[in-house]
Design an enzyme around this catalytic site. Structure first.
Site, PDB file in Angstrom:
ATOM      1  N   ASP A 138       0.532  -0.998   0.628  1.00 24.26           N
ATOM      2  CA  ASP A 138      -0.079   0.163  -0.456  1.00 24.26           C
ATOM      3  C   ASP A 138       0.639   1.414  -0.188  1.00 24.26           C
ATOM      4  OD1 ASP A 138      -0.514   0.883   2.726  1.00 24.26           O
ATOM      5  OD2 ASP A 138       0.116  -0.728   3.164  1.00 24.26           O
ATOM      6  N   VAL A 139      -0.015   2.457  -0.464  1.00 28.12           N
ATOM      7  CA  VAL A 139       0.419   3.480  -0.877  1.00 28.12           C
ATOM      8  C   VAL A 139       0.511   4.462   0.487  1.00 28.12           C
ATOM      9  CG1 VAL A 139       1.330   5.717  -2.232  1.00 28.12           C
ATOM     10  CG2 VAL A 139       0.150   3.157  -2.895  1.00 28.12           C
ATOM     11  N   ASP A 140       0.304   3.715   1.530  1.00 24.69           N
ATOM     12  CA  ASP A 140       0.333   4.261   2.904  1.00 24.69           C
ATOM     13  C   ASP A 140       1.640   3.887   4.032  1.00 24.69           C
ATOM     14  OD1 ASP A 140      -0.163   6.152   5.192  1.00 24.69           O
ATOM     15  OD2 ASP A 140      -2.131   5.051   5.858  1.00 24.69           O
ATOM     16  N   ASP A 141       1.354   2.644   3.850  1.00 21.26           N
ATOM     17  CA  ASP A 141       3.172   2.537   4.721  1.00 21.26           C
ATOM     18  C   ASP A 141       4.294   2.454   3.719  1.00 21.26           C
ATOM     19  OD1 ASP A 141       2.256  -0.290   6.798  1.00 21.26           O
ATOM     20  OD2 ASP A 141       0.806  -0.247   5.625  1.00 21.26           O
ATOM     21  N   ARG A 161       1.474  11.796   3.004  1.00 20.17           N
ATOM     22  CA  ARG A 161       2.606  11.299   2.612  1.00 20.17           C
ATOM     23  C   ARG A 161       3.721  10.881   1.523  1.00 20.17           C
ATOM     24  NH1 ARG A 161       0.421  10.880   7.231  1.00 20.17           N
ATOM     25  NH2 ARG A 161      -0.884   9.395   7.709  1.00 20.17           N
TER      26      ARG A 161
END
Length: 688
Positions: free
Chosen positions: A410-413, A487
């Site tokens: 994912d593009v958050d972690d 982020r």
């Protein structure tokens, strides 16, 4: 997507324009001026917090904390074992029942989060699970629950996923659930509904569910185990539970489609159904190959196990056995209680714990940092997942949330992991620089056309699909959000890219559009506007925005205006339903830390609000070095599913205190210290 060029990032320290903090009056007028915290008190607090966090690092190098949802997940674990005809050990059954009983509200219902009001679906599931666990319906707490559920309209008012559970156990007819024919597997991509058009979590839940819909299994209960007493009218008389409305034309259209499908489904060719079933089976099996279970989230894992059982797979089949074990790994014993976690969060916990520790003074060459770095690099994903359906030429390189979820990084972690690795100085070796390059390129390649980033997919924003009857939870999709976009901007800026870098320029434009009139930003993955505003302010500082700009000052003014009288900040989960509650709620350690980090990023380190916030953290720290929190501050799906990250009250306050110590001593944060030293060469995806 192809790569057009390699550019060397020329890294120089970003000089954020110095600002003179403006004097605020909204809160200052009724809160006493607080002196700066004594240095020794701050040092002692940092030492205790850092020591506590360090003691919880696992020998392998990672951190993982309890992750708690509402009563529905433990309830669904009980349902799953009953469906599988696997008796739960008496001790575990009692501990699960104890957990559920202690979460019951005084009015008899169960909430979606600590401090919330009774939710009809959560209450029906908890009541049903307690009956299956052996609780007598005549017991006072069960009678109270029954009364509350009936006062809310009875079990006919539950949401779609609860309806499906009740249909599996014969409590309502299958006809009352939305039409979800397995032939969905055969739809072309250009059709208005396709699996690629819904989110990762929806896909992994829906596909096994299509198998169950096609087979319509029935788990027969013993006399007295059912919940007919929770219905205001006999459940067998229920028909369609979705009614036409006078105003919502898209919803009415999809209700009409639902009615049409239910009438015509019996005429679908058997050969077509068998082909679709095989595709659903193959899709499910392919994503169950890893140790973490399909999607590494409980609802998908439970559906997959039930689907394979219905298809006749034996218990010792490798994929089914791994799926069952993955579910068992989510069980957590805590004193005389047990609960089932919705998933595990080791990568998220580790990168945040590492960043917090480094900002608080952990030496990057320490054994603790080195082990965490090595473990994080070992979790990087180099295989293509569902995300590649949109970008087949983009090379992998991201991180997931759980121990094993290779299909769904994912593009958050990923940006959070990369920033933690950079803070730790993990770019000394060429092989590590290569891995960082791959991760950064993957993030850049996942940007959506609106300039923002979603969590798992590109342009997963077919908002009309939230009107289908199946999507009554309103969380079928994964569109771009402010927190995830922030982020990515923060990461790219840390690498030396400035506001003129096209992905950053598009992202800042997206963030400007997403700002609320009052000044804050929506938080998709944390509660709520405090979380989103913190994330964006961190990004804007890092990219070198002039923090005196009016749109940024509106965010600062808003954060200061919602500070509580005790010096902390808090926000209720109900702010997702009522915008007037943005930034309103009992103070929590993590929401206070987010507010402090956001304000300090905006240049407010010497302001009265920051001093009061720091004193709040110092005064509420417990003797063990942590902070006592019970409130839910994590978001699974806004309005319907919330999370309590037990690590948040450990690493976020440490992070805020560490940054405050550095900045109040006129020192740079670790993030800003390391930035000029990063010798990363980024291969940029070609435009378009």
């Amino acid at each position: 997507m192809s790569f057009s060029s390699e550019i060397s990032v020329q890294l120089g320290l970003h000089q954020t324009p110095e600002t003179s903090p403006q004097k605020r009056t909204f809160r200052d007028s009724h809160l006493p001026e607080e002196p700066a915290p004594p240095g020794n008190r701050l040092e002692e607090s940092l030492s205790r917090a850092a020591g506590r966090l360090q003691a919880l690092q696992r020998p392998q190098g990672y951190w993982v904390f309890d992750l708690e949802a509402d009563a529905t997940i433990p309830s669904e674990y009980i349902f799953l074992q009953r469906f599988r005809n696997k008796p739960i050990a008496p001790g575990l059954k009692k501990r699960l029942a104890t957990y559920l009983c202690r979460r019951q509200l005084p009015d008899g219902g169960w909430p979606l989060y600590d401090g919330g009001s009774a939710d009809i679906s959560a209450s029906v599931k908890a009541y049903f699970a307690l009956k299956l666990a052996g609780e007598s319906p005549s017991a006072p707490h069960m009678a109270m629950a029954r009364g509350k559920i009936l006062s809310l309209g009875g079990a006919a008012k539950v949401n779609v996923f609860t309806r499906i559970t009740l249909a599996l156990f014969g409590q309502i007819p299958w006809r009352t659930t939305p039409a979800m024919p397995v032939e969905i597997m055969l739809l072309p991509k250009r059709f208005f509904f396709h699996l690629d058009k819904i989110s990762y979590w929806s896909r992994t839940v829906v596909v096994p569910l299509l198998i169950l819909y096609a087979k319509r299994p029935l788990c027969r209960l013993e006399p007295g185990e059912g919940i007919g007493e929770l219905f205001a009218e006999p459940p067998e008389k229920l028909r369609h539970l979705d009614g036409y409305t006078s105003t919502a034309l898209p919803k009415n259209f999809f209700i009409f489609i639902d009615r049409l499908l239910k009438r015509s489904e019996r005429f679908f060719p058997k050969s077509t159904r068998q082909k679709a079933l095989r595709l659903a089976e193959e899709w499910t099996l392919k994503r169950m190959r890893g140790e973490g279970g399909i999607g590494a989230i409980f609802p998908a894992m439970a559906n997959a196990v039930m689907a394979l059982q219905v298809l006749g797979y034996p218990e010792d089949h490798p994929d089914l056995a791994r799926g069952i074990q993955a579910i068992e790994n989510l069980l957590l014993a805590r004193g005389d209680e047990s609960l089932c976690q919705p998933c595990l969060s080791p990568i998220w916990d580790t990168c945040l714990s590492l960043s917090a520790s480094l900002e608080a003074g952990l030496h990057p060459e320490s054994a603790a940092a080195a082990k965490a770095v090595e473990w994080l690099f070992g979790q990087q994903i180099f295989v293509k997942g569902d995300w590649s359906n949109r970008t087949p030429e983009l090379e992998p390189g991201g991180w997931a949330f759980q121990f094993e979820n290779a299909v769904y990084p994912d593009v958050d972690d990923t940006p959070m992991v990369l920033m933690a690795l950079l803070r730790a100085g993990a770019f000394q070796k060429e092989e590590d620089r290569d891995k960082i390059r791959q991760g950064v390129n993957w993030v850049i390649g996942m940007q959506s056309s609106d300039g923002g980033w979603g969590a798992f997919d590109i342009d997963n924003n077919y908002l009309y699909l939230n009107h289908i009857p199946f999507a009554d939870h309103g969380a079928l999709l994964d569109p771009s959000t402010s927190d995830v976009t922030a982020r990515c901007v923060e990461l790219l800026s840390m690498l030396g890219f400035d506001r003129n870098f096209p992905p950053i320029a598009r992202a800042i434009a997206f963030l400007r559009r997403e700002q609320e009139p009052f000044g804050g930003w929506f938080g998709r993955w944390g509660v709520n506007y405090i979380y989103g505003t913190w994330s964006v302010l961190m990004a804007l500082h890092q990219v070198g925005e002039d923090m005196t700009q009016p749109y940024i000052r509106r965010a600062v003014d808003w954060l200061e205006s919602v500070q509580n009288a005790d010096g902390g900040w808090g926000e209720t989960c109900h702010s997702y339903s009522d915008l007037s509650l943005a930034g309103s709620g009992s103070s929590t350690a993590e929401q206070t830390a987010w507010s402090l980090l956001g304000l300090m990023a905006a240049g407010e380190v010497s302001g009265a609000a920051v001093r009061r916030g720091i004193l709040y953290l110092l005064s509420t720290q417990n003797t063990g070095g942590g902070w006592n929190e019970t409130l839910f501050t994590g978001t699974g799906f806004p309005k319907v599913f919330f999370l309590r990250y037990h690590g948040y009250s450990m690493y976020f306050p440490l992070w805020a205190l560490g940054v405050y110590k550095r900045l109040s001593a006129n020192q740079m944060t670790r993030q800003d210290q390391i930035r000029p030293l990063i010798p990363i060469v980024i291969a940029l995806p070609a435009a378009g």
